[in-house]
Design an enzyme around this catalytic site. Structure first.
Site, mmCIF file in Angstrom:
data_model
loop_
_atom_site.group_PDB
_atom_site.id
_atom_site.type_symbol
_atom_site.label_atom_id
_atom_site.label_comp_id
_atom_site.label_asym_id
_atom_site.label_seq_id
_atom_site.Cartn_x
_atom_site.Cartn_y
_atom_site.Cartn_z
ATOM 1 N N ASP A 13 -53.844 48.053 123.311
ATOM 2 C CA ASP A 13 -53.378 46.947 122.489
ATOM 3 C C ASP A 13 -53.522 45.670 123.323
ATOM 4 O OD1 ASP A 13 -51.821 45.568 120.391
ATOM 5 O OD2 ASP A 13 -50.273 45.510 121.942
ATOM 6 N N ASP A 15 -51.825 42.098 122.664
ATOM 7 C CA ASP A 15 -50.629 41.270 122.832
ATOM 8 C C ASP A 15 -49.406 42.121 123.144
ATOM 9 O OD1 ASP A 15 -52.170 38.976 122.150
ATOM 10 O OD2 ASP A 15 -51.957 39.513 120.044
#
Length: 199
Positions: A13, A15
């Protein structure tokens, strides 16, 4: 059942995992690398494990940033952390009904396809429940790296929890994978995954 094996790829991922979470950020100057991210990626690259990013960017659909601004931020991420072997990005909002936005498995499946590996041979590393749900739906291994923003129930539901990114990568490279049976019906909604976006 326990199995020791090298993963086909590790999908991160963006952020809250690789960089600090700045909601709907379109400014490359605001990109800040998470602790341990550079070293963790370096370990995987030295081990010849492909690395990719799988990220929801609904700010584009909401009109809060442009696709070009998003790409500038992504370019800054690569400037700071080095090149990734694939990027799989969903720019849809929750109400768009796409099959790519996490917790749907489309981004995981797309990144695996670009890297020519099976989703089941991938590890998804993220900071929230959506990342783990996407991994589970795609048949991949999920490792949660919690932040102060991670909900307690997300930690409780995670198949595996690491202290930080370095711990997650240590688990990937040297740890033992526990095969967890998939609950009946868990991925039925996503058996036919088409129409994801990749920018």
């Amino acid at each position: 059942m326990f199995e020791q094996r090298r993963p086909g790829a590790v999908l991160f991922d963006r952020d809250g995992t690789l960089i600090r979470d700045v909601p709907y950020n379109g400014d490359p100057a605001r990109v800040e690398v998470m602790p341990g991210a550079q070293e963790a990626l370096g370990r995987l690259r030295r081990a010849d494990v492909p690395v990719a990013v799988v990220t929801n960017q609904s700010g584009v659909a909401k009109g809060l940033l442009t696709a070009d601004e998003m790409e500038q931020v992504n370019a800054r991420v690569e400037q700071l952390l080095g090149p990734f072997d694939a990027w799989a990005i969903c720019v849809h909002d929750d109400n768009d009904g796409c099959t790519c936005r996490k917790p749907a498995p489309g981004l995981v499946i797309r990144a695996a396809a670009v890297l020519d590996v099976s989703p089941r041979d991938c590890v998804v590393v993220g900071d929230i429940g959506r990342d783990m749900d996407a991994a589970r739906a795609a048949g991949a291994r999920g490792i949660l790296v919690p932040t102060p923003q991670t909900l307690r129930e997300e930690v409780g539901r995670a198949p595996e929890v690491a202290d930080d990114l370095l711990d997650a990568v240590d688990r990937v490279l040297t740890g033992t994978v526990t095969a967890t049976p998939v609950t009946a019906g868990t991925s039925a909604t996503w058996d036919r995954t088409t129409g994801w976006s990749r920018w």
